[in-house]
Structures are given as C-alpha cells and as structure tokens.
Design a protein around this motif. Structure first.
Motif, mmCIF file in Angstrom:
data_model
loop_
_atom_site.group_PDB
_atom_site.id
_atom_site.type_symbol
_atom_site.label_atom_id
_atom_site.label_comp_id
_atom_site.label_asym_id
_atom_site.label_seq_id
_atom_site.Cartn_x
_atom_site.Cartn_y
_atom_site.Cartn_z
ATOM 1 N N UNK A 2 41.496 12.894 -54.962
ATOM 2 C CA UNK A 2 43.173 12.088 -55.556
ATOM 3 C C UNK A 2 42.987 12.813 -57.655
ATOM 4 N N UNK A 3 42.139 14.091 -57.696
ATOM 5 C CA UNK A 3 43.369 14.995 -58.828
ATOM 6 C C UNK A 3 44.741 15.067 -58.498
ATOM 7 N N UNK A 4 45.185 15.434 -57.736
ATOM 8 C CA UNK A 4 46.181 16.037 -57.014
ATOM 9 C C UNK A 4 46.220 15.261 -55.900
ATOM 10 N N UNK A 5 47.978 14.675 -55.761
ATOM 11 C CA UNK A 5 47.822 14.456 -54.054
ATOM 12 C C UNK A 5 48.449 15.262 -53.673
ATOM 13 N N UNK A 6 49.032 16.292 -54.246
ATOM 14 C CA UNK A 6 49.594 17.195 -53.532
ATOM 15 C C UNK A 6 49.147 18.802 -53.544
ATOM 16 N N UNK A 7 47.797 18.231 -53.602
ATOM 17 C CA UNK A 7 47.035 19.392 -53.047
ATOM 18 C C UNK A 7 46.823 19.883 -51.705
ATOM 19 N N UNK A 8 47.480 20.384 -51.259
ATOM 20 C CA UNK A 8 48.411 19.996 -49.370
ATOM 21 C C UNK A 8 46.698 20.706 -48.793
ATOM 22 N N UNK A 9 46.123 21.944 -49.695
ATOM 23 C CA UNK A 9 44.964 22.447 -49.475
ATOM 24 C C UNK A 9 43.556 21.770 -48.668
ATOM 25 N N UNK A 10 43.371 21.529 -49.846
ATOM 26 C CA UNK A 10 41.874 20.334 -49.815
ATOM 27 C C UNK A 10 42.778 19.177 -48.341
ATOM 28 N N UNK A 11 43.596 18.635 -48.993
ATOM 29 C CA UNK A 11 43.850 17.585 -47.528
ATOM 30 C C UNK A 11 43.781 18.339 -46.351
ATOM 31 N N UNK A 12 44.467 19.865 -46.244
ATOM 32 C CA UNK A 12 43.841 19.883 -45.179
ATOM 33 C C UNK A 12 42.607 20.353 -44.138
ATOM 34 N N UNK A 13 41.951 20.942 -45.490
ATOM 35 C CA UNK A 13 40.668 20.955 -45.486
ATOM 36 C C UNK A 13 40.133 19.837 -44.498
ATOM 37 N N UNK A 14 39.972 18.626 -44.934
ATOM 38 C CA UNK A 14 39.843 17.433 -45.489
ATOM 39 C C UNK A 14 40.091 17.157 -43.701
ATOM 40 N N UNK A 15 41.219 17.375 -43.370
ATOM 41 C CA UNK A 15 41.408 17.402 -42.050
ATOM 42 C C UNK A 15 40.821 17.927 -40.866
ATOM 43 N N UNK A 16 40.471 18.560 -41.723
ATOM 44 C CA UNK A 16 40.034 19.495 -40.653
ATOM 45 C C UNK A 16 38.482 19.423 -40.359
ATOM 46 N N UNK A 17 37.957 18.927 -41.269
ATOM 47 C CA UNK A 17 36.664 18.031 -41.348
ATOM 48 C C UNK A 17 36.546 17.532 -40.242
ATOM 49 N N UNK A 18 37.243 16.007 -40.285
ATOM 50 C CA UNK A 18 37.753 14.903 -39.206
ATOM 51 C C UNK A 18 38.073 15.584 -38.330
ATOM 52 N N UNK A 19 38.620 16.306 -37.711
ATOM 53 C CA UNK A 19 38.927 17.072 -36.831
ATOM 54 C C UNK A 19 37.599 17.267 -35.753
ATOM 55 N N UNK A 20 36.484 18.233 -36.975
ATOM 56 C CA UNK A 20 35.279 18.981 -35.999
ATOM 57 C C UNK A 20 34.306 17.634 -36.299
ATOM 58 N N UNK A 21 34.546 16.233 -37.018
ATOM 59 C CA UNK A 21 33.753 14.847 -36.305
ATOM 60 C C UNK A 21 34.388 14.203 -35.172
ATOM 61 N N UNK A 22 35.281 14.616 -34.843
ATOM 62 C CA UNK A 22 35.632 14.095 -34.413
ATOM 63 C C UNK A 22 36.025 12.552 -34.689
ATOM 64 N N UNK A 23 36.577 12.165 -35.858
ATOM 65 C CA UNK A 23 37.650 11.318 -36.409
ATOM 66 C C UNK A 23 39.190 11.618 -36.432
ATOM 67 N N UNK A 24 39.017 11.669 -34.523
ATOM 68 C CA UNK A 24 40.604 11.773 -34.922
ATOM 69 C C UNK A 24 42.044 10.924 -35.351
#
Length: 297
Positions: free
Chosen positions: A210-232
């Motif tokens: 929310x603070x920085x839409x170009x914080x790609x590492x945070x976005x990638x970490x969020x995606x990995x978390x969702x991947x692990x939760x099977x929220x494809x």
C-alpha cells in the motif's frame, strides 16, 4: 443449492470439490435461459442423490469470480473435482443433455442400468483421496522414472497437506527442476511452503504494498504466501501486478512463478470421443491469456 460469493468460494467450491464433485452455475437475475437451466440443475442434484454438489454464482455481483473462470456468456455451468475445473457447458441445455454431461463425471447413487451400476462401483474410489494417493504411490513405486506419475503423486500429497511425505517423494527428481517444467513447478511450490513456514505476516506485506506499489519483493512474498495457501488465482493476480510494472524483475522470477502455478493447477484433460479436442480448463486458459497480454504488451 448454495449461493456462492467471493467470501465463501474457497470453502463451498474449492475445498468441497476435494471430496465431492461441485457443479457451479453462473447466472444473473435478468438472464432468461438461466431461469430455464436453474430448476433442471436443482432437480438433478436431488435425482443424483448427492453425487454432486450444486452451487450458484451471480455473475453480475461476483464479477471477480466470473472473470477468474473466463465467463463470457450465461448461463455457464462448470464442474470441479479436486479443486480444479474438469468440464463445463454453456446455455440452457435440455434435461437429457445435462444428464449426459453429468454421467461423464458423476454417478447417481441409484443407477438405472448395468453400465451405470459398474460406474457407481468405481466412482467412490476415484473420489476417495486416500485411494487415489495409494494408486499414485503404486504408480511411482512401479516406475520410479515416470516423472508424470511422480508429479501427480507429489501434487496429491501437497493438496492433502502431507508436506513431509511430498518432500521425500520429490527428492529423487529435485535435480531436474532446471530442465523439467513440472518438476520446477513443484520446487517452487515447496519453496513457497518453506517461506510460509517462516511466519510472514500478510498484513505487514499488504502495508508495504500500500505504501509503495513498486515494492516488488513485498508483492512476490505476498504471492508466495498465497501460493502456499493454495489460493492460486490470488497469487497469480499479485504476480501480474509485478509483471505489469517490470516484466523481467529479478531474472524473470515473477513470470517463472506464475507459470509454475499454471502448471500446478492444470487438471488432466478429460476423456473425449475420438477426433474431438478436450475443452481447455477455463481458469488456466484465462490466466494464460492474461500472462500473454502482459508479457507481449
């Protein structure tokens, strides 16, 4: 019949389809054909004695879900098994045609002929995750070099939450991750689970994004978390946000992870008559198109 929204979709559709086929009816209040097919589906849910679960999704109110399934016209009916779409049809088919469609995938608990009775004996084993795992384990034990069988086995173990067993089954092919796409997909899924085990806080990642839409590492970490939760789809949506801003970020890490998820959620092609082409999985097809539109733009 259950009305499904984005809030209860995971529980009523994805989770439910792990133990029972789920028939999803995409409809809208203004749709005339929807009013014709709806009662037929409800009647058959009863007639098939609980062989499948019927849910309805209002495509006007739940546009995110309709988009995820690539719904272009209504009514559209999609059948899910083991968390994945396996078949579907569009339009208000007559009851006989709907029965033909259902009979390819589910079996009424009171079969009317010998052929249906034989299918009824086979269907419970197909729907029983333990029996399916045993079958896959046997396939791997019989032919350890069969990477496709091993992929299906490791995937089934992960879907069942048996991570330790999955890691052991994956180990013999781990060194192929760089050259075999399906093995790479499993490796990235296991990496996401390891990351999730480090207890990252989703709220903190969301705050960074929310603070920085170009914080790609945070976005990638969020995606990995969702991947692990099977929220494809949610994971792929997050990865698309990276790709729309930087297609080659971190040596194509977002794109490679996106492709891994597509590989994981791709269901086996349903059997069709000779000369026919199996229908594409709607979710996979939609997200492949989205990836192509972003990468090629």
């Amino acid at each position: 019949m259950i009305d499904v929204t984005i809030e209860n979709f995971e529980q009523e559709v994805i989770a439910a389809s792990l133990t029972q086929p789920v028939l999803v009816d995409f409809w809208a209040p203004w749709c005339g054909p929807c009013k014709a097919i709806g009662p037929i589906l409800e009647k058959l849910e009863v007639a098939y004695g609980g062989a499948f679960k019927l849910v309805k999704i209002n495509s006007d109110e739940e546009q995110q879900l309709a988009g995820a399934f690539g719904i272009r016209s209504i009514p559209t009916v999609i059948l899910l098994k083991n968390g994945q779409p396996v078949d579907g049809f569009m339009g208000a088919l007559p009851e006989g045609k709907v029965r033909e469609f259902l009979d390819k995938h589910v079996q009424a608990l009171a079969p009317e002929d010998e052929e249906a009775e034989e299918a009824a004996l086979e269907e419970p084993a197909a729907l029983d995750p333990a029996a399916q795992l045993e079958k896959l384990q046997h396939a791997v034990a019989t032919d350890p070099a069969n990477d496709d069988a091993r992929f299906d086995y490791v995937k089934a173990l992960l879907l069942a939450g048996r991570e330790d067993d999955a890691r052991r089954a994956f180990e013999p092919v781990a060194n192929k991750a760089a050259v075999v796409r399906r093995v790479d997909a499993l490796a990235r899924w296991l990496d996401a689970l390891s990351f999730a085990a480090s207890q990252p806080k989703a709220a903190e990642l969301d705050a960074k994004i929310a603070a920085n839409k170009r914080d790609f590492q945070a976005r990638f970490d969020r995606a990995r978390l969702l991947f692990a939760q099977q929220q494809w789809t949610a994971a792929m949506d997050e990865l698309l946000e990276i790709l729309m801003r930087d297609k080659a970020w971190n040596e194509d890490l977002a794109r490679k992870t996106y492709i891994a998820i597509l590989e994981v959620i791709e269901p086996p092609k349903p059997k069709v008559a000779e000369g026919q082409i199996p229908p594409d999985d709607p979710t996979v097809a939609t997200y492949r198109r989205r990836l192509s539109s972003v990468v090629l733009s």
